[in-house]
Write a protein that holds these residues in place. Structure first.
Motif, PDB file in Angstrom:
ATOM      1  N   UNK A 275       0.845  -1.203   0.000  1.00 35.54           N
ATOM      2  CA  UNK A 275       0.000   0.000   0.000  1.00 35.54           C
ATOM      3  C   UNK A 275       0.875   1.246   0.000  1.00 35.54           C
ATOM      4  N   UNK A 276       1.971   1.204   0.738  1.00 35.99           N
ATOM      5  CA  UNK A 276       2.906   2.325   0.741  1.00 35.99           C
ATOM      6  C   UNK A 276       3.547   2.509  -0.622  1.00 35.99           C
ATOM      7  N   UNK A 277       3.889   1.402  -1.283  1.00 38.29           N
ATOM      8  CA  UNK A 277       4.460   1.482  -2.635  1.00 38.29           C
ATOM      9  C   UNK A 277       3.451   2.114  -3.591  1.00 38.29           C
ATOM     10  N   UNK A 278       2.217   1.641  -3.526  1.00 42.30           N
ATOM     11  CA  UNK A 278       1.167   2.202  -4.399  1.00 42.30           C
ATOM     12  C   UNK A 278       1.007   3.700  -4.199  1.00 42.30           C
ATOM     13  N   UNK A 279       0.954   4.121  -2.941  1.00 43.58           N
ATOM     14  CA  UNK A 279       0.699   5.531  -2.648  1.00 43.58           C
ATOM     15  C   UNK A 279       1.910   6.413  -2.941  1.00 43.58           C
ATOM     16  N   UNK A 280       3.096   5.820  -2.903  1.00 41.72           N
ATOM     17  CA  UNK A 280       4.298   6.588  -3.207  1.00 41.72           C
ATOM     18  C   UNK A 280       4.485   6.769  -4.707  1.00 41.72           C
ATOM     19  N   UNK A 281       4.001   5.789  -5.495  1.00 44.71           N
ATOM     20  CA  UNK A 281       4.125   5.851  -6.955  1.00 44.71           C
ATOM     21  C   UNK A 281       2.740   5.736  -7.600  1.00 44.71           C
ATOM     22  N   UNK A 282       1.845   6.684  -7.331  1.00 45.03           N
ATOM     23  CA  UNK A 282       0.467   6.558  -7.840  1.00 45.03           C
ATOM     24  C   UNK A 282       0.389   6.570  -9.359  1.00 45.03           C
ATOM     25  N   UNK A 283       1.295   7.283 -10.021  1.00 47.14           N
ATOM     26  CA  UNK A 283       1.250   7.363 -11.483  1.00 47.14           C
ATOM     27  C   UNK A 283       1.738   6.076 -12.148  1.00 47.14           C
ATOM     28  N   UNK A 284       2.429   5.235 -11.379  1.00 47.01           N
ATOM     29  CA  UNK A 284       2.958   3.988 -11.943  1.00 47.01           C
ATOM     30  C   UNK A 284       2.127   2.778 -11.546  1.00 47.01           C
ATOM     31  N   UNK A 285       1.197   2.960 -10.614  1.00 47.18           N
ATOM     32  CA  UNK A 285       0.431   1.819 -10.087  1.00 47.18           C
ATOM     33  C   UNK A 285      -0.803   1.530 -10.932  1.00 47.18           C
ATOM     34  N   UNK A 286      -1.065   0.255 -11.148  1.00 45.37           N
ATOM     35  CA  UNK A 286      -2.281  -0.173 -11.838  1.00 45.37           C
ATOM     36  C   UNK A 286      -2.223  -0.081 -13.347  1.00 45.37           C
ATOM     37  N   UNK A 287      -1.059   0.244 -13.895  1.00 42.55           N
ATOM     38  CA  UNK A 287      -0.904   0.324 -15.350  1.00 42.55           C
ATOM     39  C   UNK A 287      -0.284  -0.977 -15.873  1.00 42.55           C
ATOM     40  N   UNK A 288      -0.523  -1.300 -17.132  1.00 42.03           N
ATOM     41  CA  UNK A 288       0.120  -2.498 -17.689  1.00 42.03           C
ATOM     42  C   UNK A 288       1.630  -2.311 -17.737  1.00 42.03           C
ATOM     43  N   UNK A 289       2.402  -3.401 -17.711  1.00 42.50           N
ATOM     44  CA  UNK A 289       3.864  -3.308 -17.705  1.00 42.50           C
ATOM     45  C   UNK A 289       4.440  -2.528 -18.883  1.00 42.50           C
ATOM     46  N   UNK A 290       3.706  -2.452 -19.994  1.00 43.07           N
ATOM     47  CA  UNK A 290       4.200  -1.672 -21.129  1.00 43.07           C
ATOM     48  C   UNK A 290       4.223  -0.188 -20.825  1.00 43.07           C
ATOM     49  N   UNK A 291       3.431   0.229 -19.824  1.00 46.11           N
ATOM     50  CA  UNK A 291       3.385   1.641 -19.451  1.00 46.11           C
ATOM     51  C   UNK A 291       4.003   1.914 -18.092  1.00 46.11           C
ATOM     52  N   UNK A 292       4.250   0.867 -17.331  1.00 44.86           N
ATOM     53  CA  UNK A 292       4.863   1.019 -16.008  1.00 44.86           C
ATOM     54  C   UNK A 292       5.642  -0.238 -15.666  1.00 44.86           C
ATOM     55  N   UNK A 293       6.960  -0.086 -15.553  1.00 46.04           N
ATOM     56  CA  UNK A 293       7.783  -1.250 -15.219  1.00 46.04           C
ATOM     57  C   UNK A 293       7.612  -1.668 -13.757  1.00 46.04           C
ATOM     58  N   UNK A 294       7.003  -0.821 -12.946  1.00 46.43           N
ATOM     59  CA  UNK A 294       6.735  -1.204 -11.562  1.00 46.43           C
ATOM     60  C   UNK A 294       5.798  -2.404 -11.507  1.00 46.43           C
ATOM     61  N   UNK A 295       4.837  -2.478 -12.425  1.00 52.52           N
ATOM     62  CA  UNK A 295       3.843  -3.544 -12.411  1.00 52.52           C
ATOM     63  C   UNK A 295       4.310  -4.785 -13.168  1.00 52.52           C
ATOM     64  N   UNK A 296       5.444  -4.696 -13.839  1.00 44.42           N
ATOM     65  CA  UNK A 296       5.991  -5.856 -14.530  1.00 44.42           C
ATOM     66  C   UNK A 296       6.763  -6.748 -13.575  1.00 44.42           C
ATOM     67  N   UNK A 297       7.158  -7.901 -14.062  1.00 45.41           N
ATOM     68  CA  UNK A 297       7.890  -8.840 -13.227  1.00 45.41           C
ATOM     69  C   UNK A 297       9.158  -8.262 -12.646  1.00 45.41           C
ATOM     70  N   UNK A 298       9.871  -7.462 -13.435  1.00 47.58           N
ATOM     71  CA  UNK A 298      11.130  -6.887 -12.962  1.00 47.58           C
ATOM     72  C   UNK A 298      10.893  -5.926 -11.797  1.00 47.58           C
ATOM     73  N   UNK A 299       9.849  -5.110 -11.868  1.00 50.89           N
ATOM     74  CA  UNK A 299       9.541  -4.175 -10.796  1.00 50.89           C
ATOM     75  C   UNK A 299       9.041  -4.883  -9.548  1.00 50.89           C
ATOM     76  N   UNK A 300       8.146  -5.863  -9.730  1.00 52.17           N
ATOM     77  CA  UNK A 300       7.587  -6.602  -8.588  1.00 52.17           C
ATOM     78  C   UNK A 300       8.691  -7.352  -7.851  1.00 52.17           C
ATOM     79  N   UNK A 301       9.568  -8.033  -8.592  1.00 51.41           N
ATOM     80  CA  UNK A 301      10.629  -8.811  -7.945  1.00 51.41           C
ATOM     81  C   UNK A 301      11.624  -7.910  -7.223  1.00 51.41           C
ATOM     82  N   UNK A 302      12.017  -6.801  -7.868  1.00 52.99           N
ATOM     83  CA  UNK A 302      13.001  -5.905  -7.262  1.00 52.99           C
ATOM     84  C   UNK A 302      12.435  -5.207  -6.025  1.00 52.99           C
ATOM     85  N   UNK A 303      11.193  -4.746  -6.107  1.00 57.75           N
ATOM     86  CA  UNK A 303      10.587  -4.069  -4.955  1.00 57.75           C
ATOM     87  C   UNK A 303      10.295  -5.042  -3.821  1.00 57.75           C
TER      88      UNK A 303
END
Length: 379
Positions: A275-303
């Motif tokens: 929840x803290x990650x979502x609120x800290x990066x609201x513009x990157x949350x909930x978008x497909x990985x093509x538009x936000x690497x946070x939601x892709x496998x690389x972002x999820x694993x690293x975070x």
């Protein structure tokens, strides 16, 4: 077929591999398969409970089989495996030559639906694509070899389904979604993924979770897939890593001696962190990985790996746990480029970061270094 009792009778062999579950070998005509057996498609009901276990129809595969079945002289030894109801009856044949010590000959009696709207008595555990082609072939009376066993519960059917498909691998997301629903995983490797997969279920269904409805699972229907942006296999691997590594923040929540797990504690930690990650990066949350690497496998694993470091400094049971977590994450916020810009330290534009072991490792190491350096500077 007996007219009065609405049963299908077939000559069969009974093989007693164990005392509890005999295996029956028999034949059905192609047109009878659709009458006897159904496919348990994987999906979820309105309450979120998992239904079935089979993947969706693969139309091109079914067409290839159907073209062969309709081609003329056909040899089709690839049979089906059915989970039969407890109401089946086997009558042994009489005489000294009906058993050779390995199998016994007799007659298998399978009850049929009384009305067209009644459910079919058996479920297809293996061979659903073949069964669909057989139900549509013009060669209606072609004999099809069948292996059947009595499985009174859906959990038992799922377990056998996973075991049978171990040699020919199932889609990883189908396997991970089914694992929490079976009594025993078919292998130690799959057993290790049961708890992480159950936690992913929780993250996807808990209304308080920032991932609610965002995780793409095998049971996700077509409409929901439009908003599902996170692949479940990446999350499962991330959670498995934190649970199994002694340095993982989730590791202490498991009591290896008793086999118990503090699932409520894990839930609280995961919801607080993400929840803290979502609120800290609201513009990157909930978008497909093509538009936000946070939601892709690389972002999820690293975070997730960063979670192991961040949450070591947070008291999850504190009333200020969320504020503390978000504060810790602000230490690396301006170093992240999930939707635009360049990861200068990695030498990569944001959209060239890929879900590969090399990029996952590079991003994880960079975030860990940046976080540790920021804490040192603050001190």
């Amino acid at each position: 077929m007996t007219d009065d009792a609405k049963h299908l009778e077939r000559r069969a062999l009974r093989i007693q591999q164990n005392d509890a579950m005999p295996v029956y070998l028999f034949a059905l005509a192609a047109e009878e398969i659709d009458l006897v057996a159904d496919v348990a498609r994987i999906s979820r009901d309105d309450a979120g409970k998992l239904i079935g276990y089979q993947r969706p129809e693969r139309r091109s595969h079914v067409k290839q089989i159907l073209d062969y079945l309709n081609s003329g002289e056909v040899l089709f030894p690839n049979g089906l495996i059915l989970a039969l109801p407890e109401s089946v009856r086997f009558r042994s044949s009489r005489g000294p030559s009906t058993s050779d010590g390995l199998s016994s000959a007799g007659t298998l009696e399978i009850p049929l639906p009384t009305h067209d709207t009644d459910p079919r008595p058996a479920w297809i555990v293996d061979g659903q694509q073949r069964s669909l082609a057989l139900s549509r072939t013009t060669n209606k009376r072609m004999p099809v070899p069948i292996a059947g066993f009595v499985a009174p519960t859906l959990a038992m059917q799922r377990e056998q389904f996973l075991r049978i498909n171990t040699v020919s691998p199932l889609p990883p997301n189908l396997v991970t979604e089914l694992l929490p629903e079976v009594f025993a995983a078919p292998s130690p490797r799959l057993s290790a993924r049961r708890l992480p997969s159950a936690l992913v279920d929780m993250l996807n269904q808990d209304p308080d979770s920032p991932f609610a409805g965002l995780i793409k699972r095998a049971s996700t229907d077509v409409d929901d897939r439009r908003k599902s942006v996170v692949t479940d296999t990446g999350l499962v691997e991330a959670l498995k890593e934190s649970l199994e590594s002694p340095s993982g923040v989730l590791f202490p929540y498991r009591n290896m001696a008793t086999g118990s797990t503090d699932t409520e504690g894990i839930r609280k930690l995961l919801l607080t962190y993400w929840t803290s990650v979502r609120d800290l990066f609201p513009d990157a949350w909930g978008k497909p990985p093509t538009r936000s690497r946070l939601m892709g496998g690389v972002g999820i694993r690293a975070m997730s790996r960063l979670m192991d470091r961040v949450m070591a400094h947070v008291d999850v049971n504190s009333p200020t746990a969320y504020e503390s977590t978000k504060y810790e994450l602000t230490r690396i916020a301006d170093r992240c480029h999930w939707t635009s810009g360049t990861w200068d330290e990695l030498g990569l534009p944001w959209n060239e970061l890929q879900n590969t072991p090399r990029h996952i490792s590079a991003l994880s190491n960079f975030l860990a270094r940046a976080y540790v350096e920021a804490r040192m500077e603050k001190k």
